[in-house]
Design a protein around this motif. Structure first.
Motif, PDB file in Angstrom:
ATOM      1  N   HIS A 215     -24.590 -57.031  92.651  1.00 30.61           N
ATOM      2  CA  HIS A 215     -23.932 -56.271  94.235  1.00 30.61           C
ATOM      3  C   HIS A 215     -24.061 -56.620  95.893  1.00 30.61           C
ATOM      4  O   HIS A 215     -23.993 -56.035  96.752  1.00 30.61           O
ATOM      5  N   LEU A 256     -17.218 -53.936  98.283  1.00 34.06           N
ATOM      6  CA  LEU A 256     -17.536 -53.374  96.495  1.00 34.06           C
ATOM      7  C   LEU A 256     -16.439 -53.776  95.587  1.00 34.06           C
ATOM      8  O   LEU A 256     -16.766 -53.774  94.970  1.00 34.06           O
ATOM      9  N   ARG A 260     -14.861 -54.974  93.161  1.00 33.21           N
ATOM     10  CA  ARG A 260     -14.577 -54.862  91.199  1.00 33.21           C
ATOM     11  C   ARG A 260     -12.494 -55.132  90.952  1.00 33.21           C
ATOM     12  O   ARG A 260     -12.551 -55.335  89.683  1.00 33.21           O
TER      13      ARG A 260
END
Length: 300
Positions: A215, A256, A260
């Motif tokens: 990430h 982020l 996802r």
């Protein structure tokens, strides 16, 4: 059926619905962030042809389509679905071509068909549908089809009518880095307003490269010179305030969360995808999704 709700579109043949609507309909069963809409099938496209006695081989076929008239029963069917979509709360819609010839293995017609944004009334809706149909016969599409030995004679072309997202930020996502061909990286381009300015190259967007496993985010600030916004008079391109240009259009949490959702879509297709998205109040809405049909070997 000539018109089907977007939620049910994936239950129908791709030849009737088209790839764009088919992909969104499939994903709408998996994720909730896809705006509602309906699909005008290729059967209505063909009926419009017959009603207006348009000749497929006519050199002026695009103009003939634009000059054509909808029969009363066809108008009523479209307006009934349009009214249901509005649900007593009128709002702009997007009208998007959805050809079954898009996203073929080794050949992608992405960006070659018509998309109309911020459509605000019945007259604009009917005109936009005809523009989508006419784009099926554009010289660019015809030449590309010829180069890749793709037949367009069957007129497999749907039209997707979808509620517009009043986008504060829009962009595109590649679940496999298209520059380095590294499948471990997600690449995001984002800017203010509607996504037109990114797609047509008007702005230099912010870029985020995110490692799927760690990430870790690598960010590159874009100029974001202008943005296209929705107004009561239609879409309008305006300058972006300088104070907005010097900061990123998305924060780390938004980036982020977008990664996802992208991984969820990629897992569904079991192959890399590209996605168009928009955000309102930091909530992500998926506007388009498709598997990438021309994939290079991953970096090792």
């Amino acid at each position: 059926m000539n018109i089907v709700p977007l939620t049910d579109a994936s239950d129908h043949p791709n030849e009737q619905i088209g790839s764009k609507a088919m992909n969104l309909s499939k994903m709408k069963k998996v994720i909730s962030s896809i705006p509602d809409g309906f699909v005008i099938t290729s059967e209505m496209f063909k009926e419009f042809f017959l009603h207006n006695q348009i000749v497929l081989t006519h050199s002026n076929i695009q103009q003939n389509l634009l000059d054509g008239q909808f029969p009363a029963d066809m108008q009523n069917d479209i307006l009934s679905q349009y009214s249901n979509l509005m649900d007593n709360a009128p709002s702009p819609v997007a009208v998007r071509s959805s050809s079954a010839s898009e996203d073929l293995e080794g050949a992608s017609f992405a960006g070659q068909y018509e998309t109309l944004l911020n459509i605000r009334n019945e007259e604009e809706l009917f005109t936009s549908i005809k523009k989508c149909w006419a784009s099926f016969f554009s010289p660019i599409v015809q030449n590309y089809a010829s180069m890749h030995n793709v037949s367009l004679e069957d007129m497999h072309m749907g039209v997707l009518v979808q509620k517009m997202v009043q986008a504060e930020v829009s962009g595109v996502v590649f679940s496999s880095n298209p520059v380095t061909h590294d499948h471990r990286e997600v690449l995001i381009n984002a800017s203010y307003g509607l996504g037109e300015t990114i797609v047509d190259g008007t702005v230099t967007p912010d870029m985020f490269i995110v490692n799927k496993d760690t990430h870790h985010i690598t960010s590159e600030l874009g100029l974001k010179e202008v943005q296209t916004i929705q107004t009561s008079a239609g879409s309008q391109t305006v300058e972006v305030p300088e104070s907005w240009q010097v900061k990123f259009s998305m924060d780390e949490q938004e980036v982020l969360e977008l990664v996802r959702v992208t991984k969820e879509i990629e897992d569904y297709y079991e192959k890399p995808v590209d996605i168009e998205f928009a955000t309102i109040d930091k909530t992500i809405h998926i506007l388009q999704t498709r598997p990438i049909t021309t994939i290079k070997e991953p970096v090792t």
